[in-house]
Design a protein around this motif. Sequence first.
Motif, PDB file in Angstrom:
ATOM      1  N   UNK A   1      16.006 -14.801 -23.283  1.00 31.92           N
ATOM      2  CA  UNK A   1      14.608 -14.788 -22.882  1.00 31.92           C
ATOM      3  C   UNK A   1      14.240 -13.385 -22.398  1.00 31.92           C
ATOM      4  N   UNK A   2      13.046 -12.985 -22.737  1.00 37.38           N
ATOM      5  CA  UNK A   2      12.587 -11.649 -22.367  1.00 37.38           C
ATOM      6  C   UNK A   2      11.404 -11.761 -21.410  1.00 37.38           C
ATOM      7  N   UNK A   3      11.565 -11.182 -20.226  1.00 33.79           N
ATOM      8  CA  UNK A   3      10.508 -11.181 -19.216  1.00 33.79           C
ATOM      9  C   UNK A   3       9.851  -9.804 -19.196  1.00 33.79           C
ATOM     10  N   UNK A   4       8.567  -9.761 -19.527  1.00 37.14           N
ATOM     11  CA  UNK A   4       7.851  -8.484 -19.570  1.00 37.14           C
ATOM     12  C   UNK A   4       7.339  -8.118 -18.184  1.00 37.14           C
ATOM     13  N   UNK A   5       7.520  -6.873 -17.810  1.00 37.77           N
ATOM     14  CA  UNK A   5       6.963  -6.355 -16.567  1.00 37.77           C
ATOM     15  C   UNK A   5       6.321  -5.005 -16.855  1.00 37.77           C
ATOM     16  N   UNK A   6       5.057  -4.876 -16.549  1.00 40.98           N
ATOM     17  CA  UNK A   6       4.364  -3.601 -16.701  1.00 40.98           C
ATOM     18  C   UNK A   6       4.180  -2.984 -15.319  1.00 40.98           C
ATOM     19  N   UNK A   7       4.681  -1.771 -15.157  1.00 45.21           N
ATOM     20  CA  UNK A   7       4.527  -1.024 -13.904  1.00 45.21           C
ATOM     21  C   UNK A   7       3.535   0.110 -14.129  1.00 45.21           C
TER      22      UNK A   7
ATOM     23  N   UNK B   1       0.829  -1.205   0.000  1.00 41.04           N
ATOM     24  CA  UNK B   1       0.000   0.000   0.000  1.00 41.04           C
ATOM     25  C   UNK B   1       0.866   1.257   0.000  1.00 41.04           C
ATOM     26  N   UNK B   2       2.022   1.162   0.644  1.00 46.11           N
ATOM     27  CA  UNK B   2       2.912   2.329   0.724  1.00 46.11           C
ATOM     28  C   UNK B   2       3.676   2.557  -0.575  1.00 46.11           C
ATOM     29  N   UNK B   3       3.646   1.553  -1.470  1.00 46.47           N
ATOM     30  CA  UNK B   3       4.430   1.658  -2.705  1.00 46.47           C
ATOM     31  C   UNK B   3       3.726   2.544  -3.729  1.00 46.47           C
ATOM     32  N   UNK B   4       4.535   3.241  -4.512  1.00 42.88           N
ATOM     33  CA  UNK B   4       3.993   4.160  -5.516  1.00 42.88           C
ATOM     34  C   UNK B   4       3.573   3.439  -6.790  1.00 42.88           C
ATOM     35  N   UNK B   5       4.078   2.229  -7.010  1.00 40.67           N
ATOM     36  CA  UNK B   5       3.809   1.501  -8.245  1.00 40.67           C
ATOM     37  C   UNK B   5       3.099   0.179  -7.983  1.00 40.67           C
ATOM     38  N   UNK B   6       2.247  -0.192  -8.917  1.00 42.08           N
ATOM     39  CA  UNK B   6       1.702  -1.530  -8.973  1.00 42.08           C
ATOM     40  C   UNK B   6       2.349  -2.228 -10.156  1.00 42.08           C
ATOM     41  N   UNK B   7       2.294  -3.560 -10.191  1.00 43.42           N
ATOM     42  CA  UNK B   7       2.991  -4.299 -11.243  1.00 43.42           C
ATOM     43  C   UNK B   7       2.105  -5.372 -11.850  1.00 43.42           C
TER      44      UNK B   7
ATOM     45  N   UNK C   1       1.176   3.754 -17.182  1.00 43.03           N
ATOM     46  CA  UNK C   1       1.847   2.458 -17.129  1.00 43.03           C
ATOM     47  C   UNK C   1       3.016   2.425 -18.105  1.00 43.03           C
ATOM     48  N   UNK C   2       4.071   1.718 -17.735  1.00 45.31           N
ATOM     49  CA  UNK C   2       5.269   1.597 -18.565  1.00 45.31           C
ATOM     50  C   UNK C   2       5.770   0.154 -18.514  1.00 45.31           C
ATOM     51  N   UNK C   3       6.550  -0.189 -19.538  1.00 43.65           N
ATOM     52  CA  UNK C   3       7.100  -1.534 -19.632  1.00 43.65           C
ATOM     53  C   UNK C   3       8.586  -1.513 -19.276  1.00 43.65           C
ATOM     54  N   UNK C   4       9.000  -2.379 -18.347  1.00 43.38           N
ATOM     55  CA  UNK C   4      10.400  -2.515 -17.950  1.00 43.38           C
ATOM     56  C   UNK C   4      10.826  -3.973 -18.165  1.00 43.38           C
ATOM     57  N   UNK C   5      11.245  -4.335 -19.383  1.00 45.73           N
ATOM     58  CA  UNK C   5      11.596  -5.724 -19.670  1.00 45.73           C
ATOM     59  C   UNK C   5      12.920  -6.141 -19.025  1.00 45.73           C
ATOM     60  N   UNK C   6      13.051  -7.438 -18.751  1.00 42.32           N
ATOM     61  CA  UNK C   6      14.288  -8.016 -18.237  1.00 42.32           C
ATOM     62  C   UNK C   6      14.719  -9.124 -19.189  1.00 42.32           C
TER      63      UNK C   6
ATOM     64  N   UNK D   1      11.763   4.642 -22.008  1.00 45.67           N
ATOM     65  CA  UNK D   1      11.014   5.254 -20.920  1.00 45.67           C
ATOM     66  C   UNK D   1      11.855   6.357 -20.296  1.00 45.67           C
ATOM     67  N   UNK D   2      11.219   7.507 -20.023  1.00 49.01           N
ATOM     68  CA  UNK D   2      11.968   8.591 -19.372  1.00 49.01           C
ATOM     69  C   UNK D   2      11.959   8.472 -17.856  1.00 49.01           C
ATOM     70  N   UNK D   3      11.450   7.350 -17.359  1.00 47.69           N
ATOM     71  CA  UNK D   3      11.404   7.052 -15.932  1.00 47.69           C
ATOM     72  C   UNK D   3      10.526   8.033 -15.168  1.00 47.69           C
ATOM     73  N   UNK D   4       9.687   8.768 -15.899  1.00 45.81           N
ATOM     74  CA  UNK D   4       8.732   9.657 -15.248  1.00 45.81           C
ATOM     75  C   UNK D   4       7.339   9.066 -15.417  1.00 45.81           C
ATOM     76  N   UNK D   5       6.615   8.922 -14.303  1.00 46.67           N
ATOM     77  CA  UNK D   5       5.267   8.376 -14.334  1.00 46.67           C
ATOM     78  C   UNK D   5       4.251   9.481 -14.090  1.00 46.67           C
ATOM     79  N   UNK D   6       3.306   9.642 -15.017  1.00 48.48           N
ATOM     80  CA  UNK D   6       2.166  10.507 -14.770  1.00 48.48           C
ATOM     81  C   UNK D   6       1.144   9.751 -13.950  1.00 48.48           C
ATOM     82  N   UNK D   7       0.118  10.434 -13.516  1.00 48.85           N
ATOM     83  CA  UNK D   7      -0.911   9.796 -12.697  1.00 48.85           C
ATOM     84  C   UNK D   7      -1.525   8.602 -13.435  1.00 48.85           C
ATOM     85  N   UNK D   8      -1.443   7.416 -12.821  1.00 46.98           N
ATOM     86  CA  UNK D   8      -2.015   6.166 -13.316  1.00 46.98           C
ATOM     87  C   UNK D   8      -1.397   5.693 -14.642  1.00 46.98           C
TER      88      UNK D   8
END
Length: 552
Positions: free
Chosen positions: A393-399, A373-379, A462-467, A453-460
């Motif tokens: 292998x590419x692991x997709x993560x949407x934050x 709950x204290x975290x700014x991001x959901x995943x 979502x961005x993709x951070x692949x591994x 990604x410019x690492x800036x999140x607007x309100x709500x």
Amino acid sequence: MPIVNPPELTNYHLLDLIGCGGMGSVYIGYQLDTDKLVAIKLLDPEVAKVPAILGQFKQEGEILKNLRHPNIVNFVAQGCEADFHYLVMDYVKGLSLDSFPLGNSMTTLGVKQAIPSMEEYLTVFIGCFEALGYVHKKGLVHRDIKPQNIILRGSEYKPCLIDFGIAKYSEKDDDLNLSADGMFTVAYASPEQLTNKPIDFLSDLFSYGVVMYEKLTGHLPFKGKRAMQVFIEQTKWNFAPPRQLNPAIPQKLEQIVLKLLSKDPTQRYPTAEMVQGELERLLEVTRQGKAGLGISSIAGEIRGVDLARRSFKKRTLSEEQAILKRQRAELIENRQKLKIEKSKLTPDVEKVENLNILCQTLQDDYARLEVQIKMALGFKSQPLVIDKFNSIFKLETIAFEKRGLPFTINTIEQKLATTEGKDIIVGQINFTERAKRSFSINKKDSFLAWDQSNWFFGAYEEKDFPIFLMVGDRNMPRSPEGFRGFFWPLEFIIAVQKLGWTGVSIVETFNGVDRGGHAVFAEHKETILFSQSLFDHLDKILGKIKTADKKE
């Protein structure tokens, strides 16, 4: 127990008993005016004295009367004679999915027949999800999805969903107090069902995920005879990936099953129609001779961002707060049960032990939710299964930003961990420390495509951070030039095999600052599973090494 003296019904003649339970019996019979075979469910008169049970029995008839689908049993009539309430349905002739080969649960009959092809399995699954989608669109939750309640008709195994005895409309309160150890089969129940939490359509999807896992592998993912035992197994999520038990399962199908079995309902597919669509696409590919889909060759099909976004279901801060509140209430309730049981003169030792485990599990979940709950991001992500050496292998993560407060990420740290999130230490080597990686807003990594990604999140937003990940064999002892993802050498996979692990995880920590200058953070754990085909290849490699050593 079956009903001792079944009644003589005016319009129906009872033939043979085909099923019985705690509330009554089911007979095969025929309709006198048509000579049509029917199934007749009789409610025990003593049980019918309980208003909630009688109401549920009558509701089952009303539910079936309003359902018209080729993959759902048809309603014929409902009535009461000689104190016996009865429900008449079409008699569905066929093979119970419970008897379908490969399943070996406590309910499987073990009928001898050829093991069906993957195409036949997919056809059955598609038909079942088509029926589930229709049921859910009617606002109903079946609540008792299991192999026994699915009949396969004809040589094409066309499925028919039966037994709506404990089904309910999702928007209505439940007047029937469902005991997990009595009213439904706990092995197929969802975590929310086992803990008596409010359930919706997603609970049925979990249950069918268990059915799929069992039919494809011959094993149940969560073992136990009582609700508490099964729930504890579900919290561990420590079952083998389907392809580890049956390498013939297509990689894509494995991903579908794992997603359906997510403990968190929001991580599952949002609708049965979406699962049906995924299976239909896979069936089409299978029919074209592309069985055994490899993740490296069709990474976009399995881990693609588009797919993740289509099934993406965000959970807002207010929803998380409501979940935390319910979790705390459940924790308090079970602590009280534990206290009462311990205070008895002769406490039930097994019950005390189970309640202790449950309370600890709920406490851990509560602590995790408090942090979340204290975290700014959901995943949003899916488990990744690695089945080859020397492949990327590419692991997709949407934050996604969940608090409605724009902010900037300054640093991202990634570390390797066990599936429980602990450091991996083998002998004197701390693989977690060796594999730890850090990135900053001033030092991004173009290989990871994070420059997009410019690492800036607007309100709500979502961005993709692949591994990106690789596992090397003895021909690739170190990562190839230019590769900046996670690279695991052969020695690491040998250690994983010796430890008996089926996977590991990657823990990501995001730190930043919002527009008001306040620090924000988020942490996410990604699950990486290793297939049996990878370990089989490893055994061949080790065998060749031993042979070479003997020759020397």
